[in-house]
Design a protein around this motif. Structure first.
Motif, short mmCIF file in Angstrom:
data_model
loop_
_atom_site.label_atom_id
_atom_site.label_comp_id
_atom_site.label_asym_id
_atom_site.label_seq_id
_atom_site.Cartn_x
_atom_site.Cartn_y
_atom_site.Cartn_z
N GLN A 144 60.12 91.52 45.15
CA GLN A 144 60.30 90.16 44.44
C GLN A 144 60.03 90.46 42.90
N ASP A 167 62.84 89.84 40.09
CA ASP A 167 62.56 88.91 38.84
C ASP A 167 62.52 89.47 37.65
N ASN A 212 65.09 88.65 34.61
CA ASN A 212 64.55 88.39 33.29
C ASN A 212 65.08 89.35 32.13
N GLU A 250 54.50 87.94 33.43
CA GLU A 250 55.09 87.13 33.53
C GLU A 250 54.97 85.81 32.52
N GLN A 299 67.50 78.84 37.15
CA GLN A 299 66.65 79.91 37.65
C GLN A 299 65.46 80.21 36.94
N LYS A 344 62.97 77.44 37.80
CA LYS A 344 62.38 78.02 39.22
C LYS A 344 61.34 78.74 38.79
N GLN A 345 61.64 79.98 38.08
CA GLN A 345 60.56 81.18 37.94
C GLN A 345 59.39 80.46 37.10
N ALA A 397 57.34 78.72 39.83
CA ALA A 397 56.58 79.56 40.60
C ALA A 397 55.46 80.25 39.94
N LEU A 398 55.51 80.52 38.58
CA LEU A 398 54.35 81.01 37.73
C LEU A 398 53.22 79.85 37.96
#
Length: 505
Positions: free
Chosen positions: A270, A274, A278, A392, A443, A446-447, A450-451
Motif C-alpha cells: 500500500q 501511495d 504521489n 507522508e 484521492q 482521502k490520503q 488516512a494520514l
C-alpha cells in the motif's frame, strides 16, 4: 437399634480408586420413599444435639438441597465440582478435607480398655468409633491426601469415618474450612481469564524468550494461587487454566507473528502504491494538467506542446527508475514532483521548508500571481516521527501547495506554517485565492485523512471568509496515548463543531 440410629457406611471411590468424597444422605432405593443418613452424619448430629445450644440438622439456606448445622452449611458436591466432569452426584455428598498426620486421632486397643491403661478424659464427651485396624482384614480405602501412611496410600475404614465425622464437627464448632468449589460460570471465566492473559503476554513481549519467561512466571503464580485457595478451603481449576495458558502461549505468538508479517507486506504494498500515486500526481500529472489548460486556451505552440509531452514521458521514466532504485537500495529519501531528492534523515522542519521552496518555484498557473509567501515550521523532536511519517508529511504539504497552484485563481498570499502547541503539532496551508471549487473528495483528501488517522489526529479542508482555503493537519506528538492535551483538544473540536451547527440553525 431404632432405624433413626442406624447409618450406612458406603463410600464412593473415584475412577482412580481414591476416596475424595463422603456421602451424607441418600434415598435407600429407586422408589425414593425412604431417606437414610451416613454413620458420620448421624454421629455428628448426635454430638451437636447434645451440646448446650443443641445445634440441629436442617436444610440449607443458600442451597435448599444440602444440609446445615446452625449457620454452617455443608457445601454440596455437584457433577462438575472442582476437577470432576459429569460425575454422579446422587444424594448429598461433600468433598473430604482430610486431617493431616499419620495418626490424627487417638487410638485405644481392646487390651488398653481391658487393662485400664488409658485416661478416662480421652473418651469423656468424645465420639468413640469402634472398628478393626489389622492388615488381615481388608477394610481399607485408598487416599493420597495424607502423607507417611503405612501401608502407603491406605487408611482403615474406621479412620475414614473418623475423618468424615471430624470434618463436620470442626466446621461447625471450630469454623474449620470445608472444601468448596466455584459454580461453572465462575470456573469458565477463570479459565478464559488465564487464556486471555497468555494472549496479552504474547502481544506485550513479542519475543519467544520473553514470552516463555512470562508464561513461566504466570504458571508458577497460577499454581501458587491455587495452593493458597486450597489452604483457604477452595478447590479452583488449576490444571485447565494451566493447560489453556500454555496452549495459548504457544499458538498465539505463531499466529500473531504470521499476522504481523502479512500486515507488514500489505502495508509495504500500500505504501508503494501511495508513493507511486504521489510521485505521478505531484509531477507528471501537474505538468499534464497545466498543458491541457494551455491547450484549451489555444495559447500553446506545437513546439512547446511537444516539449511538455516529452517532459511528462521523461518524468514517468524517472519515477520508474527511482522506485526501482529505492526498492533495491532501501534509500531513506523522498522524490518531489520536480525530481528533487531529499534525505529523510533531515529534521522534519528543514524537509518541510525544502518542499515549500521547491514546490512554490514550479510553473503552475496560480503561482504567477503570488506576491506574499509566509513560511515557518517549528522543529519536532525526532523520536515522535518515523521515516515513513516524514515522507507522508512532505507529500501532504506538496499536495496542498500544488492544489493552490492549480486551483486558487487570483491568489496573492500563501501561508505555510507548522506550529507546536501543548504537545500538538499543526501543519497548515492557507491562501486567499478563489476558494474550493468542488465539494467532492479526491484521492489527495482521502490520503490526508488516512494520514491523520494514522497519526491519531485530525484533518480539515474548509473555505475561508471572504475567500481562500485552509488545509490543516493536526496530530499529537505523544502518539496514540491518551494525554490531557488530546482529551482537551477533542472536547474543544467537538464544542466548535456544535457551535458551528447551531449557527447554521
Amino acid at each position: 437399634f431404632p432405624p433413626e440410629r442406624i447409618g450406612f457406611s458406603d463410600v464412593i471411590p473415584d475412577q482412580d480408586s481414591k476416596l475424595r468424597r463422603s456421602i451424607l444422605g441418600m434415598y435407600r432405593d429407586e422408589t425414593r420413599k425412604e431417606y437414610v443418613f451416613s454413620l458420620a452424619l448421624l454421629l455428628a448430629k448426635a454430638y451437636l444435639g447434645a451440646e448446650r445450644e443443641k445445634i440441629e440438622l436442617e436444610n440449607g439456606i443458600h442451597d435448599p438441597h444440602t444440609m446445615r448445622f446452625g449457620e454452617t452449611e455443608l457445601p454440596r458436591f455437584l457433577s462438575n465440582s472442582g476437577g470432576y466432569v459429569g460425575t454422579d452426584h446422587f444424594g448429598v455428598q461433600v468433598l473430604l478435607n482430610f486431617r493431616s498426620g499419620r495418626k490424627p486421632f487417638r487410638r485405644l486397643s481392646v487390651r488398653d480398655i481391658e487393662t485400664g491403661q488409658f485416661n478416662s478424659n480421652w473418651i469423656r464427651d468424645r465420639i468413640v468409633i469402634v472398628g478393626v485396624t489389622t492388615p488381615s482384614i481388608k477394610d481399607t480405602v485408598n487416599t493420597t491426601a495424607i502423607k507417611a501412611l503405612n501401608p502407603p496410600g491406605e487408611i482403615y475404614g474406621v479412620e475414614f469415618h473418623a475423618h468424615a465425622t471430624s470434618q463436620i464437627l470442626s466446621a461447625v464448632l471450630d469454623e474449620r474450612s470445608l472444601l468448596r468449589t466455584w459454580s461453572d460460570p465462575w470456573e469458565y471465566l477463570w479459565i478464559l481469564g488465564w487464556g486471555f492473559l497468555a494472549i496479552g503476554l504474547g502481544r506485550l513481549t513479542q519475543s519467544p524468550f520473553k514470552n516463555l519467561f512470562g508464561v513461566g512466571v504466570a504458571s508458577f503464580g497460577l499454581v501458587g494461587v491455587g495452593y493458597l485457595f486450597l489452604v483457604w478451603g477452595w478447590w479452583i481449576p488449576v490444571a485447565p487454566a494451566l493447560l489453556i495458558l500454555v496452549i495459548n502461549s504457544l499458538l498465539f505468538p505463531a499466529f500473531y507473528h504470521y499476522d504481523q508479517a502479512l500486515r507488514s507486506q500489505i502495508n509495504v504494498r500500500q505504501g508503494t502504491i501511495d508513493e507511486t500515486f504521489n510521485l505521478i500526481h505531484n509531477g507528471p500529472m501537474q505538468t499534464l494538467a497545466y498543458t491541457i489548460t494551455r491547450i484549451k486556451k489555444h495559447d500553446l505552440p506545437q513546439d512547446e506542446l511537444l516539449l511538455k509531452l516529452k517532459t511528462i514521458k521523461d518524468d514517468i521514466w524517472d519515477i520508474s527508475d527511482y522506485l526501482k532504485q529505492e526498492t533495491l537500495t532501501k534509500e531513506e529519501t523522498i522524490r518531489l514532483g520536480s525530481n528533487l531528492k531529499l534525505s529523510l534523515k533531515l529534521p522534519i522542519h528543514k524537509l518541510l521548508y525544502e518542499v515549500c521552496r521547491d514546490t512554490l518555484e514550479r510553473n503552475l498557473p496560480s503561482f504567477k500571481t503570488l506576491k506574499v509567501k509566509v513560511i515557518k515550521f517549528e522543529p519536532i523532536p525526532e523520536q515522535y516521527l518515523t521515516i515513513e511519517q516524514k515522507r507522508e508529511l512532505c507529500q501532504f504539504l506538496e499536495e496542498a501547495l500544488c492544489n493552490v497552484g492549480k486551483h486558487a485563481k487570483g491568489v496573492t498570499r500563501i501561508t505555510a506554517i507548522g506550529k507546536l502547541h501543548d504537545e500538538w503539532y499543526t501543519l497548515s496551508v492557507k491562501d486567499n485565492g478563489s476558494g474550493i471549487c468542488s465539494s467532492s473528495e479526491n484521492q489527495g483528501t482521502k490520503q490526508a485523512k488516512a494520514l491523520a488517522k494514522q497519526l491519531g489526529g485530525t484533518f480539515k479542508r474548509e473555505p475561508l471568509s471572504p475567500q481562500g482555503t485552509l488545509c490543516e493537519l493536526t496530530w499529537p506528538l505523544t502518539g496514540r496515548n491518551w494525554s490531557f492535551a488530546k482529551v482537551s483538544y477533542g472536547l474543544k473540536t467537538l464544542f466548535l463543531k456544535g457551535l458551528k451547527y447551531l449557527k447554521k440553525l
